[in-house]
Design a protein around this motif. Structure first.
Motif, PDB file in Angstrom:
ATOM      1  N   ARG A  39      33.326  34.962  54.176  1.00 44.18           N
ATOM      2  CA  ARG A  39      33.518  36.035  55.255  1.00 44.18           C
ATOM      3  C   ARG A  39      33.012  37.562  54.732  1.00 44.18           C
ATOM      4  N   ILE A  40      33.434  37.808  53.543  1.00 40.50           N
ATOM      5  CA  ILE A  40      32.874  39.093  53.222  1.00 40.50           C
ATOM      6  C   ILE A  40      31.472  39.028  52.836  1.00 40.50           C
ATOM      7  N   ILE A  41      30.781  38.106  52.566  1.00 44.64           N
ATOM      8  CA  ILE A  41      29.411  37.921  52.537  1.00 44.64           C
ATOM      9  C   ILE A  41      28.813  38.368  53.768  1.00 44.64           C
ATOM     10  N   GLU A  42      29.405  37.608  54.859  1.00 40.80           N
ATOM     11  CA  GLU A  42      28.797  37.752  56.112  1.00 40.80           C
ATOM     12  C   GLU A  42      29.062  39.185  56.701  1.00 40.80           C
ATOM     13  N   ILE A  43      30.091  39.648  56.493  1.00 40.62           N
ATOM     14  CA  ILE A  43      30.480  41.078  57.049  1.00 40.62           C
ATOM     15  C   ILE A  43      29.578  42.061  56.417  1.00 40.62           C
ATOM     16  N   SER A  44      29.329  41.841  55.172  1.00 40.69           N
ATOM     17  CA  SER A  44      28.618  42.778  54.324  1.00 40.69           C
ATOM     18  C   SER A  44      26.996  42.769  54.577  1.00 40.69           C
ATOM     19  N   HIS A  45      26.716  41.591  54.738  1.00 39.91           N
ATOM     20  CA  HIS A  45      25.009  41.326  55.181  1.00 39.91           C
ATOM     21  C   HIS A  45      25.017  42.033  56.647  1.00 39.91           C
ATOM     22  N   SER A  46      25.979  41.990  57.492  1.00 43.66           N
ATOM     23  CA  SER A  46      25.612  42.471  58.668  1.00 43.66           C
ATOM     24  C   SER A  46      25.353  43.813  58.914  1.00 43.66           C
ATOM     25  N   PHE A  47      25.759  44.775  57.852  1.00 46.14           N
ATOM     26  CA  PHE A  47      25.197  45.993  57.847  1.00 46.14           C
ATOM     27  C   PHE A  47      24.345  46.390  56.861  1.00 46.14           C
ATOM     28  N   GLY A  48      23.592  45.486  55.976  1.00 44.99           N
ATOM     29  CA  GLY A  48      22.798  45.560  54.883  1.00 44.99           C
ATOM     30  C   GLY A  48      23.319  45.829  53.591  1.00 44.99           C
ATOM     31  N   ALA A  49      24.452  45.596  53.376  1.00 45.61           N
ATOM     32  CA  ALA A  49      25.069  45.756  52.031  1.00 45.61           C
ATOM     33  C   ALA A  49      24.754  44.589  51.006  1.00 45.61           C
ATOM     34  N   THR A  50      24.537  45.014  49.822  1.00 41.02           N
ATOM     35  CA  THR A  50      24.252  43.958  48.679  1.00 41.02           C
ATOM     36  C   THR A  50      25.612  43.508  48.216  1.00 41.02           C
ATOM     37  N   VAL A  51      25.813  42.404  47.919  1.00 38.13           N
ATOM     38  CA  VAL A  51      27.150  41.885  47.504  1.00 38.13           C
ATOM     39  C   VAL A  51      27.126  41.492  46.133  1.00 38.13           C
ATOM     40  N   LEU A  52      28.432  41.914  45.313  1.00 33.03           N
ATOM     41  CA  LEU A  52      28.476  41.695  43.970  1.00 33.03           C
ATOM     42  C   LEU A  52      29.771  40.956  43.688  1.00 33.03           C
ATOM     43  N   ALA A  53      29.747  39.875  42.839  1.00 33.58           N
ATOM     44  CA  ALA A  53      30.939  39.163  42.416  1.00 33.58           C
ATOM     45  C   ALA A  53      31.449  39.533  41.192  1.00 33.58           C
ATOM     46  N   GLU A  54      32.858  39.986  41.021  1.00 33.19           N
ATOM     47  CA  GLU A  54      33.127  40.616  39.973  1.00 33.19           C
ATOM     48  C   GLU A  54      34.080  39.492  38.985  1.00 33.19           C
ATOM     49  N   GLY A  55      34.211  39.586  37.786  1.00 37.74           N
ATOM     50  CA  GLY A  55      35.063  38.874  37.181  1.00 37.74           C
ATOM     51  C   GLY A  55      34.545  37.463  36.860  1.00 37.74           C
ATOM     52  N   MET A  56      33.403  37.114  36.821  1.00 40.99           N
ATOM     53  CA  MET A  56      32.727  35.538  36.503  1.00 40.99           C
ATOM     54  C   MET A  56      32.839  35.340  35.175  1.00 40.99           C
ATOM     55  N   GLU A  57      33.421  34.329  35.111  1.00 40.40           N
ATOM     56  CA  GLU A  57      33.737  33.672  33.629  1.00 40.40           C
ATOM     57  C   GLU A  57      33.236  32.184  33.414  1.00 40.40           C
ATOM     58  N   ARG A  58      32.993  31.461  34.440  1.00 37.48           N
ATOM     59  CA  ARG A  58      32.681  30.143  34.481  1.00 37.48           C
ATOM     60  C   ARG A  58      31.280  29.900  35.216  1.00 37.48           C
ATOM     61  N   LYS A  59      30.674  28.843  34.618  1.00 37.95           N
ATOM     62  CA  LYS A  59      29.176  28.517  35.195  1.00 37.95           C
ATOM     63  C   LYS A  59      29.477  28.091  36.746  1.00 37.95           C
ATOM     64  N   GLU A  60      30.563  27.407  37.404  1.00 39.18           N
ATOM     65  CA  GLU A  60      31.065  26.606  38.536  1.00 39.18           C
ATOM     66  C   GLU A  60      30.912  27.983  39.161  1.00 39.18           C
ATOM     67  N   GLU A  61      31.671  28.903  38.891  1.00 38.72           N
ATOM     68  CA  GLU A  61      31.827  30.134  39.952  1.00 38.72           C
ATOM     69  C   GLU A  61      30.474  30.847  40.123  1.00 38.72           C
ATOM     70  N   TRP A  62      29.584  30.854  39.061  1.00 43.34           N
ATOM     71  CA  TRP A  62      28.150  31.448  39.529  1.00 43.34           C
ATOM     72  C   TRP A  62      27.527  30.532  40.208  1.00 43.34           C
ATOM     73  N   ASP A  63      27.603  29.174  39.997  1.00 40.96           N
ATOM     74  CA  ASP A  63      27.012  28.290  41.130  1.00 40.96           C
ATOM     75  C   ASP A  63      27.412  28.541  42.663  1.00 40.96           C
ATOM     76  N   PHE A  64      28.695  28.319  42.783  1.00 33.13           N
ATOM     77  CA  PHE A  64      29.053  28.732  44.136  1.00 33.13           C
ATOM     78  C   PHE A  64      28.761  29.925  44.629  1.00 33.13           C
ATOM     79  N   CYS A  65      28.921  31.027  43.951  1.00 29.71           N
ATOM     80  CA  CYS A  65      28.488  32.408  44.312  1.00 29.71           C
ATOM     81  C   CYS A  65      26.998  32.328  44.779  1.00 29.71           C
ATOM     82  N   LYS A  66      25.987  32.062  43.982  1.00 31.56           N
ATOM     83  CA  LYS A  66      24.597  31.868  44.177  1.00 31.56           C
ATOM     84  C   LYS A  66      24.333  31.083  45.128  1.00 31.56           C
ATOM     85  N   LYS A  67      24.826  29.871  45.458  1.00 29.49           N
ATOM     86  CA  LYS A  67      24.588  28.937  46.658  1.00 29.49           C
ATOM     87  C   LYS A  67      24.865  29.843  47.776  1.00 29.49           C
TER      88      LYS A  67
END
Length: 369
Positions: free
Chosen positions: A315-343
């Motif tokens: 939902r955050i991604i959808e709202i942010s992209h609706s007005f042209g913002a770039t989204v950044l994921a904080e506190g990433m510590e595991r590759k599984e989190e990286w894979d989900f966010c990138k996907k």
């Protein structure tokens, strides 16, 4: 133009004289009686009427009394006794002036420190000294482009200077708030980040710098020092992203929008931190329309295993992209989190998986995940 909130605090010496100023006579009478009976303090008898009451200034606005002390420790104890004997309204009315060069026949409270703030400065003397002496530096944590895995930028985080005592940045800013020094510290931290970036980063690398909206009373003036530091260090304003620091309550949307507009007018970008939890709610995103939206680390943590977190992130991604913002994921510590966010289309990431805060930037332009 001046802003007393952005000014540093004068040091409280081991011995000295303070000027107590109040618009009421009763609280100064309490202070005079208490300190007159102490061997540690000296009340200036020339500033007391024959009936023992403090002098009033000629314009009838304030009362004042100079009091000398022999020891900072005893001053703290004396102020505690004074504090306990005053009502809450009297505590707020009493102001203390340290700089004798400001004293005149008609002292005012404009350049003095409110008693609660002065008392807090005494209690946290070591941290206040660290702030006013600038005994801190900025460390850098890398921010990575998730598609290319190249370094996109760095966030600058306050840390002790080499050889200085360790401190918790949250505690430091909390003490700054209590002592009335949060505007001074916030400005000093921004300038430290700018100067550090000038030493270590090439043009084109983004520099994410935190700020407290509540510390910026007059944006045009309070931010002028920041813009001058960028200019003096011959840096490109387009390389800077100023982000609302986490834990900062967004109470005045209009004020924050004005601050954002001033940053952007100077060619810089802005970011909203802590989105998804705390005070940075989804409702304010379209209204503020920041250039970058940073998803709170609490949502990123184990997001690959939590469907509720996944729905919130999407939902955050959808709202942010609706007005042209770039989204950044904080506190990433595991590759599984990286894979989900990138996907799911998050562009940037930051966290221990990618690099910890350090005094120097990474020695490479890209990383391997």
């Amino acid at each position: 133009m001046e802003c007393s909130n952005c000014s540093s605090a004068r040091p409280i010496e081991d011995q000295g004289t303070l000027l107590f100023v109040s618009s009421q006579l009763i609280p100064l009478n309490k202070i005079t009686q208490l300190f007159t009976n102490s061997r540690i303090f000296t009340v200036d008898s020339n500033q007391v009427f024959d009936d023992g009451q403090p002098h009033t200034v000629t314009n009838g606005v304030n009362y004042f009394i100079p009091i000398s002390y022999l020891s900072r420790e005893e001053l703290l104890n004396g102020l505690k006794s004074v504090y306990d004997k005053l009502t809450s309204s009297e505590q707020l009315d009493i102001h203390i002036e340290i700089d004798e060069s400001n004293w005149s026949l008609a002292p005012t409270k404009s350049k003095a420190v409110a008693l609660p703030q002065f008392f807090a400065r005494m209690k946290h003397h070591n941290l206040v000294t660290m702030m006013t002496n600038g005994q801190f530096t900025s460390h850098m944590q890398p921010i990575i482009d998730m598609q290319s895995q190249r370094v996109f930028g760095y966030e600058f985080l306050l840390r002790p200077s080499a050889g200085q005592a360790a401190f918790n940045p949250f505690e430091l800013f909390s003490v700054a708030q209590q002592t009335g020094l949060h505007s001074f510290l916030d400005r000093a931290a921004r300038i430290s980040a700018i100067q550090t970036s000038a030493l270590h980063l090439p043009q084109g690398i983004k520099r994410f710098v935190n700020f407290l909206p509540s510390s910026i009373y007059n944006p045009n003036y309070c931010l002028s020092h920041t813009f001058k530091a960028i200019e003096d260090n011959k840096l490109d304003p387009r390389d800077f992203v100023f982000e609302v620091v986490e834990t900062e309550r967004i109470e005045d949307i209009g004020h924050l929008k004005k601050i954002f507009a001033i940053y952007q007018k100077q060619g810089m970008q802005v970011a909203l931190d802590d989105v998804g939890t705390g005070f940075a709610t989804l409702e304010v995103l379209p209204e503020l329309a920041p250039d970058f939206v940073k998803i709170d680390r609490g949502l990123i943590d184990n997001c690959d295993q939590d469907e509720n977190k996944q729905q919130q992130i999407i939902r955050i991604i959808e709202i942010s992209h609706s007005f042209g913002a770039t989204v950044l994921a904080e506190g990433m510590e595991r590759k599984e989190e990286w894979d989900f966010c990138k996907k799911h289309g998050i562009e940037l990431a930051q966290g221990y998986l990618l690099g910890r805060p350090a005094a120097l930037p990474l020695g490479t332009a890209s990383i391997e995940i």
